[in-house]
Every structure is written in structure tokens, then in C-alpha cells.
Scaffold this motif. Structure first.
Motif, PDB file in Angstrom:
ATOM      1  N   MET A 158       0.849  -1.165   0.000  1.00  0.00           N
ATOM      2  CA  MET A 158       0.000   0.000   0.000  1.00  0.00           C
ATOM      3  C   MET A 158       0.898   1.233   0.000  1.00  0.00           C
ATOM      4  SD  MET A 158      -3.236   1.098   0.296  1.00  0.00           S
ATOM      5  CE  MET A 158      -4.229  -0.148   1.052  1.00  0.00           C
ATOM      6  N   ILE A 159       0.596   2.189  -0.884  1.00  0.00           N
ATOM      7  CA  ILE A 159       1.310   3.471  -0.878  1.00  0.00           C
ATOM      8  C   ILE A 159       0.293   4.575  -0.635  1.00  0.00           C
ATOM      9  CG2 ILE A 159       3.191   2.687  -2.366  1.00  0.00           C
ATOM     10  CD1 ILE A 159       1.809   4.228  -4.653  1.00  0.00           C
ATOM     11  N   SER A 160       0.762   5.655  -0.054  1.00  0.00           N
ATOM     12  CA  SER A 160      -0.120   6.766   0.280  1.00  0.00           C
ATOM     13  C   SER A 160       0.506   8.081  -0.126  1.00  0.00           C
ATOM     14  CB  SER A 160      -0.378   6.808   1.791  1.00  0.00           C
ATOM     15  OG  SER A 160      -0.987   5.629   2.233  1.00  0.00           O
ATOM     16  N   ALA A 161      -0.342   9.023  -0.505  1.00  0.00           N
ATOM     17  CA  ALA A 161       0.066  10.411  -0.711  1.00  0.00           C
ATOM     18  C   ALA A 161      -0.459  11.166   0.490  1.00  0.00           C
ATOM     19  CB  ALA A 161      -0.530  10.952  -2.006  1.00  0.00           C
ATOM     20  N   TYR A 162       0.418  11.893   1.149  1.00  0.00           N
ATOM     21  CA  TYR A 162       0.090  12.544   2.412  1.00  0.00           C
ATOM     22  C   TYR A 162       0.390  14.032   2.340  1.00  0.00           C
ATOM     23  CZ  TYR A 162       0.195  13.304   7.497  1.00  0.00           C
ATOM     24  OH  TYR A 162      -0.037  13.752   8.767  1.00  0.00           O
ATOM     25  N   ALA A 163      -0.566  14.868   2.678  1.00  0.00           N
ATOM     26  CA  ALA A 163      -0.364  16.320   2.760  1.00  0.00           C
ATOM     27  C   ALA A 163       0.055  16.621   4.187  1.00  0.00           C
ATOM     28  CB  ALA A 163      -1.631  17.062   2.386  1.00  0.00           C
ATOM     29  N   SER A 164       1.352  16.814   4.397  1.00  0.00           N
ATOM     30  CA  SER A 164       1.861  16.962   5.758  1.00  0.00           C
ATOM     31  C   SER A 164       1.329  18.212   6.451  1.00  0.00           C
ATOM     32  CB  SER A 164       3.390  16.954   5.762  1.00  0.00           C
ATOM     33  OG  SER A 164       3.881  17.971   4.923  1.00  0.00           O
TER      34      SER A 164
ATOM     35  N   LYS B 156      -0.874  10.036 -10.929  1.00  0.00           N
ATOM     36  CA  LYS B 156      -1.867  10.343 -11.971  1.00  0.00           C
ATOM     37  C   LYS B 156      -3.256  10.590 -11.385  1.00  0.00           C
ATOM     38  CE  LYS B 156       0.528   7.775 -15.569  1.00  0.00           C
ATOM     39  NZ  LYS B 156       0.553   6.563 -16.387  1.00  0.00           N
ATOM     40  N   MET B 157      -3.514  10.049 -10.202  1.00  0.00           N
ATOM     41  CA  MET B 157      -4.820  10.190  -9.570  1.00  0.00           C
ATOM     42  C   MET B 157      -4.971  11.525  -8.830  1.00  0.00           C
ATOM     43  SD  MET B 157      -5.021   6.314  -8.009  1.00  0.00           S
ATOM     44  CE  MET B 157      -6.186   6.762  -6.757  1.00  0.00           C
ATOM     45  N   LEU B 158      -3.868  12.247  -8.649  1.00  0.00           N
ATOM     46  CA  LEU B 158      -3.867  13.440  -7.808  1.00  0.00           C
ATOM     47  C   LEU B 158      -3.766  14.721  -8.631  1.00  0.00           C
ATOM     48  CD1 LEU B 158      -1.310  12.141  -5.171  1.00  0.00           C
ATOM     49  CD2 LEU B 158      -3.800  12.189  -4.945  1.00  0.00           C
ATOM     50  N   ASP B 159      -4.306  15.790  -8.103  1.00  0.00           N
ATOM     51  CA  ASP B 159      -4.137  17.120  -8.680  1.00  0.00           C
ATOM     52  C   ASP B 159      -2.937  17.742  -7.978  1.00  0.00           C
ATOM     53  OD1 ASP B 159      -4.257  19.648  -9.730  1.00  0.00           O
ATOM     54  OD2 ASP B 159      -6.127  20.205  -8.735  1.00  0.00           O
ATOM     55  N   ILE B 160      -1.773  17.676  -8.622  1.00  0.00           N
ATOM     56  CA  ILE B 160      -0.545  18.181  -7.996  1.00  0.00           C
ATOM     57  C   ILE B 160       0.016  19.396  -8.732  1.00  0.00           C
ATOM     58  CG2 ILE B 160       0.068  15.976  -6.940  1.00  0.00           C
ATOM     59  CD1 ILE B 160       2.117  15.628  -9.236  1.00  0.00           C
TER      60      ILE B 160
ATOM     61  N   LEU C 284       4.804  20.883  -4.600  1.00  0.00           N
ATOM     62  CA  LEU C 284       6.104  20.249  -4.446  1.00  0.00           C
ATOM     63  C   LEU C 284       5.889  18.875  -3.845  1.00  0.00           C
ATOM     64  CD1 LEU C 284       9.210  20.318  -4.510  1.00  0.00           C
ATOM     65  CD2 LEU C 284       9.126  21.270  -2.197  1.00  0.00           C
ATOM     66  N   VAL C 285       6.289  17.838  -4.584  1.00  0.00           N
ATOM     67  CA  VAL C 285       6.147  16.459  -4.146  1.00  0.00           C
ATOM     68  C   VAL C 285       7.492  15.986  -3.610  1.00  0.00           C
ATOM     69  CG1 VAL C 285       5.609  14.094  -4.885  1.00  0.00           C
ATOM     70  CG2 VAL C 285       4.376  16.036  -5.891  1.00  0.00           C
TER      71      VAL C 285
ATOM     72  N   GLY D 120       3.458  19.214 -11.391  1.00  0.00           N
ATOM     73  CA  GLY D 120       4.089  19.395 -10.090  1.00  0.00           C
ATOM     74  C   GLY D 120       5.595  19.554 -10.197  1.00  0.00           C
ATOM     75  N   ASP D 121       6.209  19.825  -9.072  1.00  0.00           N
ATOM     76  CA  ASP D 121       7.655  19.851  -8.941  1.00  0.00           C
ATOM     77  C   ASP D 121       8.035  18.756  -7.961  1.00  0.00           C
ATOM     78  OD1 ASP D 121       8.335  22.215 -10.544  1.00  0.00           O
ATOM     79  OD2 ASP D 121       7.188  23.301  -9.015  1.00  0.00           O
ATOM     80  N   TYR D 122       9.297  18.353  -7.982  1.00  0.00           N
ATOM     81  CA  TYR D 122       9.686  17.260  -7.101  1.00  0.00           C
ATOM     82  C   TYR D 122      10.979  17.552  -6.356  1.00  0.00           C
ATOM     83  CZ  TYR D 122      12.575  16.065 -11.160  1.00  0.00           C
ATOM     84  OH  TYR D 122      13.459  16.121 -12.210  1.00  0.00           O
ATOM     85  N   LEU D 123      11.087  16.918  -5.213  1.00  0.00           N
ATOM     86  CA  LEU D 123      12.288  16.919  -4.399  1.00  0.00           C
ATOM     87  C   LEU D 123      12.523  15.458  -4.046  1.00  0.00           C
ATOM     88  CD1 LEU D 123      14.462  18.417  -2.750  1.00  0.00           C
ATOM     89  CD2 LEU D 123      12.814  18.488  -0.870  1.00  0.00           C
ATOM     90  N   LEU D 124      13.478  14.853  -4.732  1.00  0.00           N
ATOM     91  CA  LEU D 124      13.757  13.441  -4.524  1.00  0.00           C
ATOM     92  C   LEU D 124      15.091  13.286  -3.815  1.00  0.00           C
ATOM     93  CD1 LEU D 124      12.788  12.156  -8.097  1.00  0.00           C
ATOM     94  CD2 LEU D 124      11.343  12.307  -6.079  1.00  0.00           C
TER      95      LEU D 124
END
Length: 103
Positions: A1-7, A33-37, A41-42, A62-66
Motif C-alpha cells: 500500500m502506498i499513500s500520498a500525504y499532505a503533511s 496520476k490520480m492526484l491534482d498536484i 512540491l512532491v 508538479g515539482d519534485y524533491l527526490l
């Protein structure tokens, strides 16, 4: 299971169950793809530092910080090289500001 979390909101935005005999690296682009980003910043841990994941984030606006760890030697070296001139510029600016201050 993976989750997207708005901290900042302490809220789970979406979850996706990974397929059997799969892993989160394959599922993350599908969750994105399921999210409005758009304009968001992801951030994702080092395990998800993958070209297809970065591409999925950018395609959604979106933008990313990996994170990059030392076990990704070539990528780490490329990043150090790319940012080394920026570090020098920041150091020069800091020195200039300090020298220009009236104490």
C-alpha cells in the motif's frame, strides 16, 4: 500500500494498493496520476528517485524533491558536479554580504 500525504494538513490524499509481485516504484506513478498536484512540491524518499516517477510528477504539473543516497554513485556525482558551481556562488555572495555589513 502506498499513500500520498499532505503533511501541512495531516491528511491522506490518496492510497493505492500495489499489485501482487510488484513494488511501490511501479505504483507511485499511478498514484500521482490520480492526484491534482499542479503547482505542488512532491517529496519522496530515495527509493523513489526514479526517472519515470519524476516524469509523472512533471507531467501532472508538479515539482519534485527526490532524495539521493550515496549508493546511487553516478547520480550523486552528477548532482554534486551540477551544484558545485552554485555552492561557490552562494559562498561568494555570503562573503560579499558579510564584507559589506557595517559592524
Amino acid at each position: 500500500m502506498i499513500s500520498a500525504y499532505a503533511s501541512s494538513n495531516k491528511l491522506v490524499l490518496g492510497q493505492l494498493k500495489t499489485e501482487q509481485k510488484s513494488n511501490e516504484i511501479m505504483a507511485i506513478p499511478e498514484l500521482i496520476k490520480m492526484l491534482d498536484i499542479k503547482g505542488v512540491l512532491v517529496t519522496i524518499d530515495a527509493m523513489a528517485c526514479q526517472t519515470n516517477i519524476a516524469k509523472a510528477i512533471v507531467e501532472q504539473g508538479g515539482d519534485y524533491l527526490l532524495a539521493v543516497k550515496s549508493n546511487q554513485e553516478k547520480l550523486r556525482q552528477a548532482m554534486e558536479k551540477a551544484f558545485s558551481s552554485q555552492r561557490a556562488n552562494v559562498a561568494d555572495t555570503t562573503v560579499s554580504l558579510e564584507q559589506g555589513m557595517d559592524v
